[in-house]
Design an enzyme around this catalytic site. Structure first.
Site, PDB file in Angstrom:
ATOM      1  N   GLU A 117      -0.787   2.090  -5.030  1.00  0.00           N
ATOM      2  CA  GLU A 117      -0.350   3.471  -4.864  1.00  0.00           C
ATOM      3  C   GLU A 117      -1.460   4.460  -5.233  1.00  0.00           C
ATOM      4  OE1 GLU A 117       1.538   7.195  -6.250  1.00  0.00           O
ATOM      5  OE2 GLU A 117       0.379   5.733  -7.397  1.00  0.00           O
ATOM      6  N   TRP A 118      -2.620   3.929  -5.624  1.00  0.00           N
ATOM      7  CA  TRP A 118      -3.851   4.708  -5.908  1.00  0.00           C
ATOM      8  C   TRP A 118      -3.748   5.582  -7.161  1.00  0.00           C
ATOM      9  CZ3 TRP A 118      -2.345   6.969  -0.670  1.00  0.00           C
ATOM     10  CH2 TRP A 118      -2.387   5.975   0.316  1.00  0.00           C
ATOM     11  N   GLY A 119      -2.707   5.373  -7.970  1.00  0.00           N
ATOM     12  CA  GLY A 119      -2.628   6.110  -9.227  1.00  0.00           C
ATOM     13  C   GLY A 119      -2.022   7.500  -9.142  1.00  0.00           C
TER      14      GLY A 119
ATOM     15  N   ASP B  38      -9.722   4.204  -3.484  1.00  0.00           N
ATOM     16  CA  ASP B  38     -10.495   3.008  -3.152  1.00  0.00           C
ATOM     17  C   ASP B  38     -11.880   2.998  -3.797  1.00  0.00           C
ATOM     18  OD1 ASP B  38      -8.330   2.512  -1.606  1.00  0.00           O
ATOM     19  OD2 ASP B  38      -9.417   2.384   0.289  1.00  0.00           O
TER      20      ASP B  38
ATOM     21  N   ASP C 214       0.832  -1.208   0.000  1.00  0.00           N
ATOM     22  CA  ASP C 214       0.000   0.000   0.000  1.00  0.00           C
ATOM     23  C   ASP C 214       0.872   1.266   0.000  1.00  0.00           C
ATOM     24  OD1 ASP C 214      -2.356   1.494   0.153  1.00  0.00           O
ATOM     25  OD2 ASP C 214      -3.254   0.176   1.638  1.00  0.00           O
TER      26      ASP C 214
HETATM   27  C1  GLA Z   1      -5.942   1.501   1.485  1.00  0.00           C
HETATM   28  C2  GLA Z   1      -6.090   0.599   0.269  1.00  0.00           C
HETATM   29  C3  GLA Z   1      -7.289  -0.326   0.474  1.00  0.00           C
HETATM   30  C4  GLA Z   1      -7.086  -1.146   1.752  1.00  0.00           C
HETATM   31  C5  GLA Z   1      -6.866  -0.230   2.937  1.00  0.00           C
HETATM   32  C6  GLA Z   1      -6.455  -0.988   4.179  1.00  0.00           C
HETATM   33  O1  GLA Z   1      -7.034   2.387   1.592  1.00  0.00           O
HETATM   34  O2  GLA Z   1      -6.235   1.339  -0.895  1.00  0.00           O
HETATM   35  O3  GLA Z   1      -7.456  -1.182  -0.637  1.00  0.00           O
HETATM   36  O4  GLA Z   1      -5.984  -2.009   1.574  1.00  0.00           O
HETATM   37  O5  GLA Z   1      -5.840   0.722   2.683  1.00  0.00           O
HETATM   38  O6  GLA Z   1      -6.184  -0.174   5.265  1.00  0.00           O
END
Ligand code: GLA
Length: 390
Positions: free
Chosen positions: A177-179, A200, A144
């Site tokens: 890394e969410w992009g 997310d 993450d």
């Molecule tokens: C981030 C990730 C999620 C999940 C949470 C867990 O938000 O993007 O997919 O793994 O952490 O805390």
């Protein structure tokens, strides 16, 4: 550089690329604890998920990875070795159990000192953690990006990939890394097998919205979908764009919307990581998650990600090239009333004169040969998903 050293470097590059590619030659399929259990997850939940996948037809449909998300970690021991918390206990025994079902096990960490939920992260323990995961028998790591303000993304993921490789067990690397730092531009280079392209997913239908406190952003299915446009060229065997895990069956959407969510993820060659409670699954949800014709689109060996090929307001056509020259096609109705949608052959990269055999992947029916185009009426928030075979 001497010739010998150049040869060695070339061989090593091919070996490591080869490992990454065979590890996820098609998009990974499995289940992950986060979307349903979040931080309440226990080892018993993981065992129950493995039991369900092995016995309810999901394993035969291709689901392989049973992935523990955040919140399994306890404290480090005196030597700095990471230990599981009391809800998990013996991780080797848990991994052995999942393996005994013919499945693989995944784990979760973060490059920061803490994970997103505030558990122990891997900062300055990367090699030690990778060795520990390998010793437990872990097959997949979701890594993450919380608490990383002092770190550079590409370097952090390269660092954990090197640690995993040095630990000597093939481990799929899921970059989460969410992009933000555009991981599609460097994810493959650092040996990532998949990378999240967005924040997310939320278990809802709609677009990207600010959170009530004004911060950015909550993503429904449509919000995530729109953020995939233009990324298709970065995906391929061994390295996939990841629009986040499935919400199918978690209760926030209708069955029509879940079918749409699943169809679109398959067309995007997305990792198909279920996120619902597999112990309590309605037959309708089971049928969505195990539709083998839709899964075959996701898992097609050519490894192309599909893309939006036509848009007229709320009506869209998405298409994916398949290995045998066919196209998988989705007619998507984002609107609130039933509408007719047409896929024109020219938008699929076919000549208008081509005659193609059309098959409906949800009704499991051949619809006959069509020339130039295919039209169907599509329910609100629904899809019609077909293949067109020249
Ligand atoms: C981030 C990730 C999620 C999940 C949470 C867990 O938000 O993007 O997919 O793994 O952490 O805390």
């Amino acid at each position: 550089m001497t010739k010998l050293w150049m040869c060695t470097a070339l061989v090593l590059t091919f070996v490591s690329l080869g490992q990454a590619q065979t590890a996820a030659a098609t998009p990974p399929m499995g289940w992950n604890s986060w979307n349903h259990f979040a931080c309440k997850v226990t080892a018993a939940d993981i065992r129950a998920a493995a039991d369900a996948i092995a016995s309810n037809g999901m394993k035969q449909a291709g689901y392989t990875y049973v992935n523990i998300d955040d919140c399994w970690q306890g404290k480090r021991d005196a030597q700095g070795n990471i230990r599981a918390n009391q809800r998990f206990g013996d991780m080797k025994a848990l991994a052995d159990y999942v393996h005994s079902k013919g499945l693989k096990i995944g784990i979760y960490s973060s490059p920061g000192p803490k994970t997103c939920a505030g558990y122990e992260g891997s900062y300055r323990h990367e090699e030690q953690d990778a060795k520990q995961y390998a010793a437990w028998g872990v097959d997949y790591l979701k890594y993450d990006w919380c608490h990383t303000s002092t770190q550079e993304a590409k370097a952090s993921y390269a660092n954990i990939r090197a640690a995993l490789d040095a630990a000597g067990r093939p481990i799929v690397l899921s970059i989460c890394e969410w992009g933000t730092a555009k991981p599609w531009l460097w994810g493959q280079e650092v040996g990532g097998n998949l990378w999240r392209t967005t924040g997310d997913i939320n278990d809802r239908w709609g677009g990207k919205q600010k959170w009530p406190d004004g911060s950015c952003c909550s993503n429904g299915v449509l919000g995530i979908l729109d953020q995939q446009v233009g990324l298709q060229s970065y995906a391929g065997p061994g390295h996939w764009n990841d629009p986040d895990m499935l919400e199918v069956g978690n209760g926030g959407m209708t069955d029509v919307e879940y079918r749409t969510h699943f169809s679109l993820w398959a067309l995007l060659a997305a990792p198909l990581i279920a996120g619902n409670d597999l112990r309590n699954m309605r037959p309708q949800i089971h049928d969505i998650l195990t539709n083998k014709e839709v899964i075959a689109v996701d898992q097609d060996a050519l490894g192309r990600e599909g893309e939006r090929v036509a848009k007229n307001g709320e009506l869209e056509v998405w298409a994916k090239q398949l290995k045998d020259g066919s196209r998988a096609v989705i007619l998507l109705n984002r609107g609130e009333s039933e509408q007719e949608i047409t896929a024109n052959w020219e938008d699929l990269g076919y000549p208008a004169t081509l005659s193609g055999a059309v098959r409906d992947l949800w009704d499991h029916k051949d619809l006959g040969k069509k020339t130039g185009k295919f039209s169907a009426r599509v329910a609100p928030h629904g899809v019609v998903m077909v293949t067109v075979k020249p």
